[in-house]
Design an enzyme around this catalytic site. Structure first.
Site, PDB file in Angstrom:
ATOM      1  N   ASP A 245       0.862  -1.190   0.000  1.00  0.00           N
ATOM      2  CA  ASP A 245       0.000   0.000   0.000  1.00  0.00           C
ATOM      3  C   ASP A 245       0.894   1.235   0.000  1.00  0.00           C
ATOM      4  O   ASP A 245       2.000   1.208   0.560  1.00  0.00           O
ATOM      5  CB  ASP A 245      -0.931   0.009   1.225  1.00  0.00           C
ATOM      6  CG  ASP A 245      -2.173   0.864   0.988  1.00  0.00           C
ATOM      7  OD1 ASP A 245      -3.244   0.295   0.720  1.00  0.00           O
ATOM      8  OD2 ASP A 245      -2.066   2.111   1.054  1.00  0.00           O
ATOM      9  N   CYS A 333     -14.720  -0.335  -6.520  1.00  0.00           N
ATOM     10  CA  CYS A 333     -15.776   0.188  -5.650  1.00  0.00           C
ATOM     11  C   CYS A 333     -16.345   1.491  -6.208  1.00  0.00           C
ATOM     12  O   CYS A 333     -17.035   2.222  -5.503  1.00  0.00           O
ATOM     13  CB  CYS A 333     -15.261   0.387  -4.231  1.00  0.00           C
ATOM     14  SG  CYS A 333     -13.888   1.551  -4.098  1.00  0.00           S
TER      15      CYS A 333
END
Length: 389
Positions: A245, A333
């Site tokens: 990340d 998403c």
């Protein structure tokens, strides 16, 4: 609590409600009279027929959010019954889960209201003028029905600005512990209800964590790992997991969760996933399973073309990095990125990567985030599991 204030809408707006959609846009308002933003109002058509009750906003393009038929009394007992109905639905669908979405707005006929539960702690979002006016009531009902240790508001989301509401967060009731750990899927995770992503965790991915774990083997890469939800679930069946990340805070949280679950085969790396995928490809690294769960690239319709390029780029790189019979778990998403559009860009990415792939599963958000058939807006998460032939 029911109001005598009336808002009149066009025949187009009335037809929209009758078709099952729960929003009426400002362009379909004919007359709002003395209604104030945040009021519960009676809705009529231009022929004077009462259609029902709605929350009224004088700032948003979504002017009315439908809540009930005209013969219903809108009072504390009404809202209490709706909340109990949402809780009963979760009991039937997800059983004794510790962390879940208790209320999913329009899908629970509680428009613009989000309530997430993390054990004895609750997180509240009131995303319209109407629900903001009812915020003290929701705190009162949660205390009455669930005896929580704390209630937090995470009203720091940008959509509130469209309603002319301030972006705020804080503890509304009780006190938060310094550290809170809950079960998510099949793992234990530290969550930060005041400062974490969304309301503290990605509750909508819990079933997808379990689904991805069924395919885990060998060497695994978890891109955009955030707090390590996928990585923790994949580690039990994989030889090794590389979780990545770009956020230093997310990396710290992921490492804590790896440690909390006693996992020795997970490495968490702070890096730009786009750059890392290119570098791994250049080095001819190969994986047996890759997860891509990026943040929403398309937060508006205008952002879709750029988002599409981003989604295609990471999926193309991931497909190139997979071994034969390797599995790609890829998510979007972004509501504005439809499933059809997502599948099309995946087809293009596979063709450009010169990989033949087959679909193993097409998934969406967990059942505590139910989807209204008449409201496409309630479905936003796409999760496609592919296998390289």
């Amino acid at each position: 609590m029911s109001s005598t204030k009336t808002v009149t809408i066009t025949s187009r707006g009335a037809a929209r409600l009758q078709a099952g959609h729960l929003w009426v846009y400002a362009t379909d308002l004919v007359e709002a009279g003395d209604a104030q933003g945040g009021d519960v109002v009676a809705v009529t058509d231009t022929r004077g027929r009462r259609l029902g009750w709605a929350l009224y906003s004088d700032r948003s393009q979504i002017a009315l959010r439908w809540i009930a038929e005209p013969d219903v009394e809108i009072n504390r007992a009404f809202w209490r019954e709706r909340l109990l109905g949402a809780a009963a639905f979760r009991q039937r669908t997800i059983g004794d889960a510790e962390a879940y979405r208790l209320v999913f707005a329009e899908s629970d006929r509680l428009p613009s209201l989000i309530i997430d539960r993390y054990g004895d702690y609750f997180v509240l979002q009131t995303l319209s003028q109407g629900m903001e006016a009812l915020k003290p009531l929701w705190v009162d009902l949660l205390v009455e029905l669930f005896a929580p240790r704390a209630i937090v508001e995470r009203n720091d989301v940008k959509v509130r600005a469209l309603e002319g509401l301030p972006l705020v967060k804080g503890v509304l009731y009780g006190a938060l512990p310094e550290r809170l750990e809950v079960a998510l899927g099949d793992g234990r995770f530290h969550v930060n209800l005041l400062h974490g992503q969304k309301t503290g965790a990605f509750l909508d991915q819990q079933e997808n964590y379990r689904a991805a774990a069924r395919y885990a083997r060998g060497r695994v890469l978890d891109g955009f790992c955030y707090a390590g939800g996928f990585a923790v679930h994949l580690a039990a069946r994989a030889e090794s997991v590389l979780a990545v990340d770009i956020s230093a805070e997310a990396v710290t949280q992921a490492r804590q969760n790896v440690q909390a679950n006693g996992l020795a085969n997970v490495t968490v790396l702070e890096a730009n996933v786009f750059d890392l995928l290119r570098e791994l490809d250049r080095q001819q690294e190969r994986f047996d399973l890759i997860v891509l769960d990026p943040p929403a690239f398309a937060k508006s319709r205008a952002a879709v073309p750029g988002a599409r390029r981003g989604y295609k780029e990471i999926n193309l790189r991931a497909l190139r990095l997979l071994r034969s019979e390797g599995v790609l778990v890829t998510c979007s998403c972004s509501y504005h990125m439809s499933e059809e559009m997502f599948l099309e860009l995946l087809r293009e990415a596979a063709a450009d990567a010169r990989r033949q792939v087959r679909i193993l599963e097409r998934r969406t958000q967990a059942p505590d985030h139910p989807i209204l058939l008449s409201m496409p807006e309630t479905q936003y998460l796409k999760c496609v599991i592919l296998q390289v032939m």
